[in-house]
Design a protein around this motif. Structure first.
Motif, PDB file in Angstrom:
ATOM      1  N   PRO A  37      44.230  32.968  36.105  1.00 38.63           N
ATOM      2  CA  PRO A  37      43.388  33.799  36.914  1.00 38.63           C
ATOM      3  C   PRO A  37      44.157  34.943  37.299  1.00 38.63           C
ATOM      4  O   PRO A  37      43.495  36.022  37.530  1.00 38.63           O
ATOM      5  CB  PRO A  37      43.133  32.940  38.261  1.00 38.63           C
ATOM      6  CG  PRO A  37      43.939  31.676  38.054  1.00 38.63           C
ATOM      7  CD  PRO A  37      44.449  31.626  36.744  1.00 38.63           C
ATOM      8  N   ASP A  38      45.481  34.889  37.514  1.00 38.06           N
ATOM      9  CA  ASP A  38      46.351  36.223  38.014  1.00 38.06           C
ATOM     10  C   ASP A  38      46.205  37.140  37.052  1.00 38.06           C
ATOM     11  O   ASP A  38      46.066  38.341  37.241  1.00 38.06           O
ATOM     12  CB  ASP A  38      47.493  35.811  38.479  1.00 38.06           C
ATOM     13  CG  ASP A  38      47.586  35.056  39.907  1.00 38.06           C
ATOM     14  OD1 ASP A  38      46.929  35.054  40.568  1.00 38.06           O
ATOM     15  OD2 ASP A  38      48.530  34.125  40.098  1.00 38.06           O
ATOM     16  N   ARG A  49      42.762  38.620  36.267  1.00 41.65           N
ATOM     17  CA  ARG A  49      42.271  39.499  37.448  1.00 41.65           C
ATOM     18  C   ARG A  49      43.280  40.849  37.333  1.00 41.65           C
ATOM     19  O   ARG A  49      42.405  42.073  37.525  1.00 41.65           O
ATOM     20  CB  ARG A  49      42.705  38.824  38.790  1.00 41.65           C
ATOM     21  CG  ARG A  49      42.370  39.747  39.987  1.00 41.65           C
ATOM     22  CD  ARG A  49      42.567  39.056  41.134  1.00 41.65           C
ATOM     23  NE  ARG A  49      43.911  38.547  41.390  1.00 41.65           N
ATOM     24  CZ  ARG A  49      44.193  37.727  42.553  1.00 41.65           C
ATOM     25  NH1 ARG A  49      43.444  37.540  43.483  1.00 41.65           N
ATOM     26  NH2 ARG A  49      45.425  37.163  42.479  1.00 41.65           N
ATOM     27  N   SER A  50      44.292  40.759  36.711  1.00 38.37           N
ATOM     28  CA  SER A  50      44.913  42.016  36.646  1.00 38.37           C
ATOM     29  C   SER A  50      44.331  43.018  35.737  1.00 38.37           C
ATOM     30  O   SER A  50      44.566  44.249  35.634  1.00 38.37           O
ATOM     31  CB  SER A  50      46.497  41.777  36.204  1.00 38.37           C
ATOM     32  OG  SER A  50      46.531  41.278  34.871  1.00 38.37           O
ATOM     33  N   GLU A  95      39.190  44.694  40.588  1.00 39.03           N
ATOM     34  CA  GLU A  95      37.917  44.040  41.340  1.00 39.03           C
ATOM     35  C   GLU A  95      36.485  44.310  40.874  1.00 39.03           C
ATOM     36  O   GLU A  95      35.671  43.432  41.182  1.00 39.03           O
ATOM     37  CB  GLU A  95      38.052  44.854  42.852  1.00 39.03           C
ATOM     38  CG  GLU A  95      39.343  44.615  43.603  1.00 39.03           C
ATOM     39  CD  GLU A  95      39.256  45.133  44.807  1.00 39.03           C
ATOM     40  OE1 GLU A  95      38.387  45.960  45.311  1.00 39.03           O
ATOM     41  OE2 GLU A  95      40.338  45.118  45.682  1.00 39.03           O
ATOM     42  N   ARG A 122      35.969  44.355  37.782  1.00 39.68           N
ATOM     43  CA  ARG A 122      35.618  43.489  36.311  1.00 39.68           C
ATOM     44  C   ARG A 122      35.502  44.568  35.545  1.00 39.68           C
ATOM     45  O   ARG A 122      34.637  44.267  34.599  1.00 39.68           O
ATOM     46  CB  ARG A 122      34.820  42.469  36.513  1.00 39.68           C
ATOM     47  CG  ARG A 122      35.227  41.223  37.875  1.00 39.68           C
ATOM     48  CD  ARG A 122      34.412  39.990  37.195  1.00 39.68           C
ATOM     49  NE  ARG A 122      34.755  39.114  38.410  1.00 39.68           N
ATOM     50  CZ  ARG A 122      33.550  38.797  39.346  1.00 39.68           C
ATOM     51  NH1 ARG A 122      32.370  39.572  39.032  1.00 39.68           N
ATOM     52  NH2 ARG A 122      33.785  38.054  40.217  1.00 39.68           N
ATOM     53  N   GLY A 141      38.766  31.654  35.536  1.00 40.59           N
ATOM     54  CA  GLY A 141      39.899  31.273  35.935  1.00 40.59           C
ATOM     55  C   GLY A 141      40.438  30.283  35.154  1.00 40.59           C
ATOM     56  O   GLY A 141      40.104  30.202  33.913  1.00 40.59           O
ATOM     57  N   ALA A 165      40.164  34.608  43.433  1.00 39.08           N
ATOM     58  CA  ALA A 165      40.580  35.505  42.242  1.00 39.08           C
ATOM     59  C   ALA A 165      39.416  36.021  41.661  1.00 39.08           C
ATOM     60  O   ALA A 165      39.928  36.991  40.668  1.00 39.08           O
ATOM     61  CB  ALA A 165      41.337  34.557  41.183  1.00 39.08           C
ATOM     62  N   GLY A 166      38.463  36.062  41.937  1.00 45.88           N
ATOM     63  CA  GLY A 166      37.419  36.873  41.541  1.00 45.88           C
ATOM     64  C   GLY A 166      36.501  36.245  40.372  1.00 45.88           C
ATOM     65  O   GLY A 166      35.648  36.678  39.495  1.00 45.88           O
TER      66      GLY A 166
END
Length: 349
Positions: free
Chosen positions: A77-78, A81-82, A86, A88, A133, A173-174
């Motif tokens: 997920p990190d 997300r990167s 936010e 997407r 994720g 994590a979105g």
């Protein structure tokens, strides 16, 4: 300006195409006047692949494709997300491959596809990225023992407390959904109680559960326990007509037909044919990254869906094009005579 026919996600409507000061094509939902020339072809937004794994492919190639949205169903997920940010929404043109570990591609069937890259697509295109994720799996369950699974791409859930913490982590994590691994052929799976709890906890966060259901009876079990979608059209069981009707009323299926061959492929296509005929919702998805799949529309998946009776406007619905009225949406032009998504071209001024 031109008059244009466009697809709104369900059917055809008339609108007007114009060009903004930056040279971008914009579509308005309003009737045209008789003096306007009509566009030769029909307009859609960028297509959706509902099942991808971006860490297993060179995601920068998406900028050369007809895809406007992808849904990652299992990754760190990190990392995801990167790339998504936010909102997407991220331009992938020129981005380095996410596959920095140079992992060997996974494959369920050994089936391979040839990459289809259309150089006419604008490298400045952007792609919307949504993601689940990490996979949620039982201790020792799939894919925790798989070499292809990137570090941090799964969470082993043994207790309700584990489930609460992991779903909170994915939501923070979105994530837009939760991915559950229920692969009985590859290891232990969740019992009914913990799986139902995961579904309930995810629902409290507004996150639908998408399940990888593999093994005898798993597709029916996860649907009965509240999964909203199957990550793969059922392929280990040939469902009865009664089971198909039950599934059509409760869950959607993400196709992923082209990853299979032999009996698995035959069962999956037969199931999809009857599911679609029963009014079930079929979503186009490829399991991108499972073997050498194209990073873009997959001709093999399109062909398999047509073999299962999903074609024409039903195929467009399965591809879930982005809203063409959204100023941020990349617009594609299809030939009106065939509506073939593989012939989609970027609509330019």
């Amino acid at each position: 300006m031109r008059a244009a026919t466009f697809f709104d996600g369900e059917g055809w409507r008339d609108g007007i195409l114009s060009v903004d000061d930056g040279g971008r094509m914009l579509l308005r939902d309003e009737p045209s006047t008789p003096d306007l020339p009509h566009l030769d072809g029909v307009v859609v937004g960028g297509f959706t692949d509902h099942h991808v794994h971006l860490q297993l492919v060179d995601a920068s190639l998406l900028a050369h494709s007809a895809l406007g949205r992808v849904v990652d169903l299992g990754g760190n997920p990190d990392v995801l997300r990167s790339y998504a940010g936010e909102a997407r929404f991220v331009s992938l043109a020129g981005a380095p491959s996410l596959n920095e570990r140079n992992l060997a591609p996974r494959s369920l069937s050994g089936r391979s596809e040839t990459k289809r890259i259309d150089p006419t697509f604008d490298d400045r295109r952007s792609v919307t990225i949504e993601y689940a994720g990490a996979f949620l799996t039982a201790p020792g369950g799939y894919p925790s023992d798989r070499d292809w699974a990137p570090e941090g791409s799964w969470r082993e859930i043994g207790t309700v407390a584990d489930a609460e913490a992991t779903i909170a982590e994915m939501a923070d994590a979105g994530a837009s959904c939760i991915k559950v691994a229920s692969n009985r052929t590859a290891g232990p799976v969740f019992g009914d109680g913990i799986l139902r709890t995961i579904v309930e906890l995810a629902a409290e966060r507004g996150l639908p559960v998408i399940a990888h259901a593999e093994g005898t009876g798993e597709a029916q079990r996860v649907a009965r326990l509240g999964a909203r979608a199957l990550a793969h059209a059922p392929f280990t069981d040939l469902l009865t007509d009664e089971e198909i009707v039950e599934q059509a009323a409760s869950v959607s299926w993400i196709s992923t037909l082209a990853i299979h061959d032999g009996d698995d492929r035959d069962r999956a296509i037969d199931n999809v044919r009857r599911f679609h005929a029963s009014g079930g919702t079929v979503r186009y998805g490829t399991d991108m990254g499972n073997g050498p799949t194209p990073v873009g529309l997959n001709p093999g998946e399109i062909a398999a869906l047509r073999e299962a009776g999903v074609d024409g406007i039903d195929l467009l619905r399965a591809l879930a094009p982005a809203d063409p009225l959204d100023p941020a949406s990349a617009l594609l032009l299809l030939p009106a005579t065939t509506l073939d998504p593989l012939d989609a071209r970027p609509l330019k001024a």
